[in-house]
Design an enzyme around this catalytic site. Structure first.
Site, PDB file in Angstrom:
ATOM      1  N   LYS A 196      -6.372 -15.681 -12.782  1.00  0.00           N
ATOM      2  CA  LYS A 196      -5.696 -14.248 -13.250  1.00  0.00           C
ATOM      3  C   LYS A 196      -4.333 -14.064 -13.532  1.00  0.00           C
ATOM      4  CE  LYS A 196      -4.839 -10.381 -11.995  1.00  0.00           C
ATOM      5  NZ  LYS A 196      -3.746 -10.005 -13.156  1.00  0.00           N
ATOM      6  N   GLY A 249       2.341 -13.445  -4.917  1.00  0.00           N
ATOM      7  CA  GLY A 249       2.728 -12.375  -5.525  1.00  0.00           C
ATOM      8  C   GLY A 249       3.533 -11.428  -4.079  1.00  0.00           C
ATOM      9  N   SER A 250       3.303 -10.430  -4.110  1.00  0.00           N
ATOM     10  CA  SER A 250       4.006  -9.410  -2.982  1.00  0.00           C
ATOM     11  C   SER A 250       3.409  -9.532  -1.849  1.00  0.00           C
ATOM     12  CB  SER A 250       4.206  -7.522  -3.425  1.00  0.00           C
ATOM     13  OG  SER A 250       2.821  -7.105  -3.291  1.00  0.00           O
ATOM     14  N   THR A 251       4.193  -9.182  -0.638  1.00  0.00           N
ATOM     15  CA  THR A 251       3.213  -9.285   0.748  1.00  0.00           C
ATOM     16  C   THR A 251       2.366  -8.136   0.842  1.00  0.00           C
ATOM     17  OG1 THR A 251       5.246 -10.409   1.850  1.00  0.00           O
ATOM     18  CG2 THR A 251       3.843  -8.837   3.102  1.00  0.00           C
ATOM     19  N   GLY A 254      -0.627  -9.047  -0.911  1.00  0.00           N
ATOM     20  CA  GLY A 254      -1.292 -10.308  -0.193  1.00  0.00           C
ATOM     21  C   GLY A 254      -2.063  -9.770   1.152  1.00  0.00           C
ATOM     22  N   GLU A 271       1.282 -16.933  -0.866  1.00  0.00           N
ATOM     23  CA  GLU A 271       2.696 -17.144  -1.329  1.00  0.00           C
ATOM     24  C   GLU A 271       3.147 -15.869  -1.480  1.00  0.00           C
ATOM     25  OE1 GLU A 271       6.214 -17.136  -2.385  1.00  0.00           O
ATOM     26  OE2 GLU A 271       5.482 -18.392  -4.250  1.00  0.00           O
ATOM     27  N   CYS A 305      11.128 -15.410  -5.537  1.00  0.00           N
ATOM     28  CA  CYS A 305      10.744 -15.086  -4.154  1.00  0.00           C
ATOM     29  C   CYS A 305      11.740 -15.655  -3.065  1.00  0.00           C
ATOM     30  CB  CYS A 305       9.281 -15.444  -3.786  1.00  0.00           C
ATOM     31  SG  CYS A 305       9.098 -17.418  -4.206  1.00  0.00           S
ATOM     32  N   GLU A 402      12.544  -6.468   0.077  1.00  0.00           N
ATOM     33  CA  GLU A 402      12.847  -7.196  -1.055  1.00  0.00           C
ATOM     34  C   GLU A 402      12.840  -6.243  -2.118  1.00  0.00           C
ATOM     35  OE1 GLU A 402      10.528 -11.383  -2.869  1.00  0.00           O
ATOM     36  OE2 GLU A 402       9.256  -9.565  -2.275  1.00  0.00           O
TER      37      GLU A 402
END
Length: 498
Positions: A196, A249-251, A254, A271, A305, A402
């Site tokens: 995706k 992607g973002s934490t 995640g 990641e 990142c 971030e």
């Protein structure tokens, strides 16, 4: 900074690709969404509609997972020799290389990044990674194990087997590179995939799907379903017939992926975000450290990142380095990425523009001083000035969170022990860098920095053979290198009585 205005004539193949509504690749067929829904992808340089894309949802994810399961269990893929899988991956790399200019233009139009970098970095990196993983296809092996408590009575060994059907969700900052990082190791070991792409940047993934078919991969081995995270992405992460989910992607997202995966306890690799420290000591070669530190944060408009967003500078050279990094911004040529002379493009979306500008506003309210930059450029497209902030405090949002934009906070320090504490004072641990002429100091720092990658006198150096991933809330697992194979395989122990 200067602006670029040179007109660019797109390749005819790119014009044709954009002129047709893009469909989903499921089971070897290009199909529309069952709902008939489509969504628009935008040109970040203009804000104008770039293409129409079929919108995958739960129904399409179900269909794609079923196709991947069928391809994994039956048909030519499970019976294919590792050497043949490697040959297909190598053929795909050749096709990507052959279509380099077309893919670079699509990546630039969809993401906004400078065409210069898409041609020199993104597409060649994808080519290299598919070729690297093609070599691993024939080298997935187990071990013979001497039984410690029963010498000679048993013969024991391990096998490495593909984990099965893999769901893969990739971000918008390096769409083609991230697709290669996910697909190549999974295919090398014999998995099947449902990919995706990010809804902001689905175009190179869809073009890659065409090249995968051209290379000769069996139907259903790779399925590509563009859609939104809260629908297609959530359905893929929670799907009971997906054996492993891989996400970049973002934490925050995640964590949602990890929760969704608990339904069938599927394997998970993540990641995620970063707030990487970039440390410049007084004995550093400033002719390298200053432009290197500027590139660390401003490359890809800061949408990286690993971006060196926290710049720690020894107090004796603080003003000189800040002035130097700020001066580097004058060399940027800002404009649409598709213009060949551009080396600083727009952010990817209006949402990202609002996010970055919001951080700049909050930083100013909290007392940060802007040395250079600090605001949006113009009112067309999603451009933001490269920004250097000083007089920041550890508890400021611009220091803690971030930003994912071209914004760096510069912070002075006195002693190595002090800066180690500063550098590690974050929930993230993806990357870090040290600039010094003292190699002993460099390696002592590398040992103490809590990050998955530490660069010494360089920044953002990647290689297909070098494992990549994060400590703490920057993720689980390692991509690239031999370590990536472990993400997509199961270890089986076999024991036979003699």
């Amino acid at each position: 900074m200067a602006t670029t205005t040179a007109p660019v004539e797109l390749h005819r193949s790119v014009q044709e690709f954009l002129s047709r509504p893009r469909k989903l690749l499921i089971g070897g067929q290009w199909v529309g969404a069952k709902s008939g829904k489509t969504f628009e992808t935008y040109n970040p340089a203009t804000g104008e509609v770039l293409a129409q894309v079929a919108e995958g949802d739960r129904a399409e994810i179900d269909q794609a997972v079923a196709a991947a399961r069928k391809a994994f269990e039956t048909g030519p893929w499970p019976a294919m020799a590792p050497a043949e899988r490697g040959r297909l991956l190598w053929k795909l790399s050749d096709l990507i290389e052959r279509n380099l200019d077309e893919l670079a233009e699509l990546e630039t139009l969809d993401n906004g990044k400078p065409l210069l970098f898409a041609r020199m970095v993104d597409v060649p990196s994808a080519v290299s990674f598919f070729r690297y993983m093609a070599g691993w296809a024939t080298k997935v092996e187990g071990n013979t194990i001497p039984m410690s408590g029963s010498q000679g009575k048993y013969f024991a060994y391990t096998l490495r087997e593909p984990v099965g059907v893999v769901g893969q969700i990739i971000p918008w900052n390096f769409p083609l590179v991230m697709a290669s990082w996910k697909l190549a190791p999974a295919l090398a070991v014999g998995c099947t995939c449902v990919l995706k792409p990010a809804e902001q940047t689905p175009l190179t993934a869809l073009r890659l799907g065409e090249l995968i078919q051209e290379a000769g991969f069996p139907d259903g081995v790779v399925n590509i379903v563009p859609g939104f995270g809260e629908t297609a992405g959530a359905a893929l992460a929670a799907h009971p017939d997906v054996d492993k989910i891989a996400f970049t992607g973002s934490t925050a997202v995640g964590k949602l992926i990890a929760i969704a995966a608990t339904g069938n306890l599927k394997k998970v690799s993540l990641e995620l975000g970063g707030k990487s420290p970039n440390v410049v000591f007084a004995d550093a070669d400033l002719k390298a450290a200053i432009p290197g530190s500027a590139s660390a944060i401003f490359f890809n408009q800061g949408q990286v990142c690993t971006a060196g967003s926290r710049l720690f500078i020894h107090k004796t050279i603080f003003d000189r380095v800040v002035e130097g990094v700020a001066g580097e911004t004058k060399k940027f040529k800002v404009g649409p990425g598709i213009n060949p002379s551009t080396n600083l493009g727009p952010l990817v979306s209006e949402e990202q523009l609002s996010r970055v500008c919001g951080f700049l506003e909050v930083g100013a309210k909290e007392g940060a001083k802007t040395v250079v930059g600090g605001k949006r450029i113009g009112d067309t497209g999603y451009f933001v000035e490269p920004t250097v902030l000083v007089d920041v405090k550890p508890d400021m949002k611009v220091v803690r969170e971030e930003i994912f934009g071209p914004v760096v906070t510069a912070i002075p320090f006195s002693e190595p022990e002090e800066v180690i504490g500063f550098a590690n004072d974050t929930v993230y641990g993806l990357a870090a860098a040290v600039w010094t002429s003292d190699i002993s100091k460099a390696h002592r720092m590398a040992a103490k920095l809590r990050a998955g990658t530490v660069w010494i006198n360089c920044y953002n150096i990647f290689d297909p053979a070098l494992p990549f991933g994060g400590y703490k809330q920057s993720g689980w697992g390692r991509e690239m290198g031999h370590a990536a194979l472990e993400l997509y395989t199961e270890s089986k122990s076999v024991c036979a009585q003699l």
